[in-house]
Design an enzyme around this catalytic site. Structure first.
Site, mmCIF file in Angstrom:
data_model
loop_
_atom_site.group_PDB
_atom_site.id
_atom_site.type_symbol
_atom_site.label_atom_id
_atom_site.label_comp_id
_atom_site.label_asym_id
_atom_site.label_seq_id
_atom_site.Cartn_x
_atom_site.Cartn_y
_atom_site.Cartn_z
ATOM 1 N N GLU A 41 -4.592 6.738 -6.197
ATOM 2 C CA GLU A 41 -3.559 7.441 -6.958
ATOM 3 C C GLU A 41 -3.432 8.889 -6.492
ATOM 4 O OE1 GLU A 41 -3.264 7.189 -11.305
ATOM 5 O OE2 GLU A 41 -4.854 5.677 -11.177
ATOM 6 N N LYS A 93 3.124 6.114 -17.243
ATOM 7 C CA LYS A 93 2.429 6.534 -18.463
ATOM 8 C C LYS A 93 3.480 6.948 -19.478
ATOM 9 C CE LYS A 93 -1.585 8.342 -15.927
ATOM 10 N NZ LYS A 93 -2.327 9.574 -15.561
ATOM 11 N N ASP A 139 1.472 8.942 -9.166
ATOM 12 C CA ASP A 139 1.234 9.258 -10.572
ATOM 13 C C ASP A 139 1.995 10.525 -10.921
ATOM 14 O OD1 ASP A 139 0.387 9.772 -13.138
ATOM 15 O OD2 ASP A 139 -1.747 9.764 -12.695
ATOM 16 N N LYS A 169 -12.651 8.846 -10.275
ATOM 17 C CA LYS A 169 -11.950 10.115 -10.119
ATOM 18 C C LYS A 169 -12.591 10.914 -8.981
ATOM 19 C CE LYS A 169 -8.937 10.172 -13.624
ATOM 20 N NZ LYS A 169 -7.479 10.413 -13.483
ATOM 21 N N ASP A 222 -8.695 7.906 -7.662
ATOM 22 C CA ASP A 222 -7.637 8.788 -8.168
ATOM 23 C C ASP A 222 -8.014 10.228 -7.886
ATOM 24 O OD1 ASP A 222 -5.599 10.055 -9.481
ATOM 25 O OD2 ASP A 222 -6.095 9.303 -11.471
#
Length: 377
Positions: free
Chosen positions: A226, A275, A251, A161, A198
């Site tokens: 992402e 998701k 995303d 992240k 991400d």
């Protein structure tokens, strides 16, 4: 078959430590649990994980919406999944996470009625899934500790992240790279474990371009980045894709099939991240994947902070569609307890699906006995 009763639970699972992404920090998994009962004694379970900073829902708003949704479904045929979801969408066009919990429970019932595991009910076959594990935003030192632990545990991909400042994020990447390069304590080549990064919309275009350019000077393969920029900024998503430094994955820009069509039309990304808690559930996820497959865009199955109940449903969906190539199903790794019976099992990072009918997972009754609930009949 008719829906006779629906129970709605706040589904709270403590985390081992708070987790931080560029959009914010969460300290508990404050999820929504749905239990649908039928007149043929088949029960369906569904779970949604409302990340407020991504989907615009909280547990409180989701629970309130769930009561209205439940009233609309009493007396309906749960095997008419599209019809039930159409009722919910027309009444409350938002609330994808709450709707996903109902969607999941309906698919659980349908697969149980067909006496099939969900992946088979969806037309797929059992296949091996291997998840990555995520390193959340922290100091470079703490992120290095996590990277070393994940690498030593045998991960086949490490998700990092980012999404803060140019210098801080580059420092994080170089610190992780240096630490793994210096391990030298097993037979694996460290650079063969790919990175997935991400930013969760945390960068502007200039910062994103600079960070992704820096990956050229790191030995690792970067499988994708992402959501490097704001979700509505498709122009710069496409520009970053054209620069070719790291493949780009949508995303937050991708909630439903309409978003998928827009991303294809703009040639904005290389991959889709699906998701269930973001798309509204399995029904819409199938539509998104079909669009991606038709456009030559492979997909990933991702997660929020679901328990193994919803992660099992996610895994069934992934196993049922060959176009789902990447798996990010590590949400429960951060949970301090596991209130689920059955469901997927993890052998390291390899995921094994259950073969029992439906999702194949249920919630511990003792855990639920301590929870508040609302019953709609």
């Amino acid at each position: 078959m008719k829906i006779t009763q629906i129970r709605i639970y706040p589904f709270n699972i403590p985390l081992k430590v708070p987790i931080t992404i560029s959009l914010g920090t969460i300290e508990h998994a404050r999820n929504i649990l749905i239990e649908i009962q039928t007149d043929e004694s088949i029960t369906g379970w569904g779970e949604g994980s409302p990340f407020w900073m991504i989907v615009g829902e909280t547990q409180a708003s989701g629970l309130a919406a769930a009561e209205d949704m439940a009233r609309l479904l009493i007396g309906q045929n749960p095997l008419d999944i599209e019809g039930c979801l159409t009722i919910l969408t027309r009444y409350l066009p938002g609330h994808p996470t709450t709707r996903s919990a109902f969607d999941m429970a309906l698919y659980d019932i349908a697969a149980k009625a067909a006496r099939m595991p969900l992946y088979q009910f969806l037309g797929g076959s059992k296949r091996t899934l291997v998840t990555d594990e995520t390193i959340y935003i922290n100091t470079p030192e703490r992120m290095v500790e996590d990277a070393v632990r994940i690498y030593k545990n045998g991960a086949q991909a490490i998700k990092i992240k980012l999404g803060t400042t140019l210098k801080a994020d580059i420092d994080r990447l170089y610190a992780i790279e240096k630490a793994l390069m210096e391990l030298g304590d097993d037979s694996r080549d460290y650079y063969k474990v790919p990175y997935r990064i991400d930013a969760n919309q945390g960068w502007d275009y200039v910062t994103a371009s600079a960070v992704l350019y820096q990956t050229r000077f790191i030995d690792h393969q970067f499988q994708y980045c992402e959501q490097p920029v704001r979700k509505q900024d498709l122009h710069h998503l496409a520009k970053l894709k054209s620069e070719g430094n790291v493949p780009i994955m949508a995303d937050e820009s991708l909630f439903d099939a309409t978003d998928a069509i827009r991303l294809v039309r703009e040639e904005a990304v290389d991959y889709f991240n699906i998701k269930l808690s973001k798309s509204g559930g399995i029904f819409e996820a199938l539509n998104i994947n079909a669009i991606g497959e038709a456009a030559g865009i492979p997909c990933m199955i991702g997660c929020m902070s679901e328990s193994r109940l919803a992660l099992t449903a996610n895994a069934h969906f992934a196993a049922a569609r060959q176009n789902v190539r990447f798996y990010d199903l590590d949400g429960c790794f951060e949970h301090a307890l596991d209130p689920i019976y059955g469901g997927i099992t993890y052998n390291g990072y390899q995921i094994t699906l259950p073969d029992t009918p439906g999702i194949g997972a249920e919630v511990d009754a003792a855990f639920l006995a301590q929870s508040e609930r609302k019953t709609i009949a």
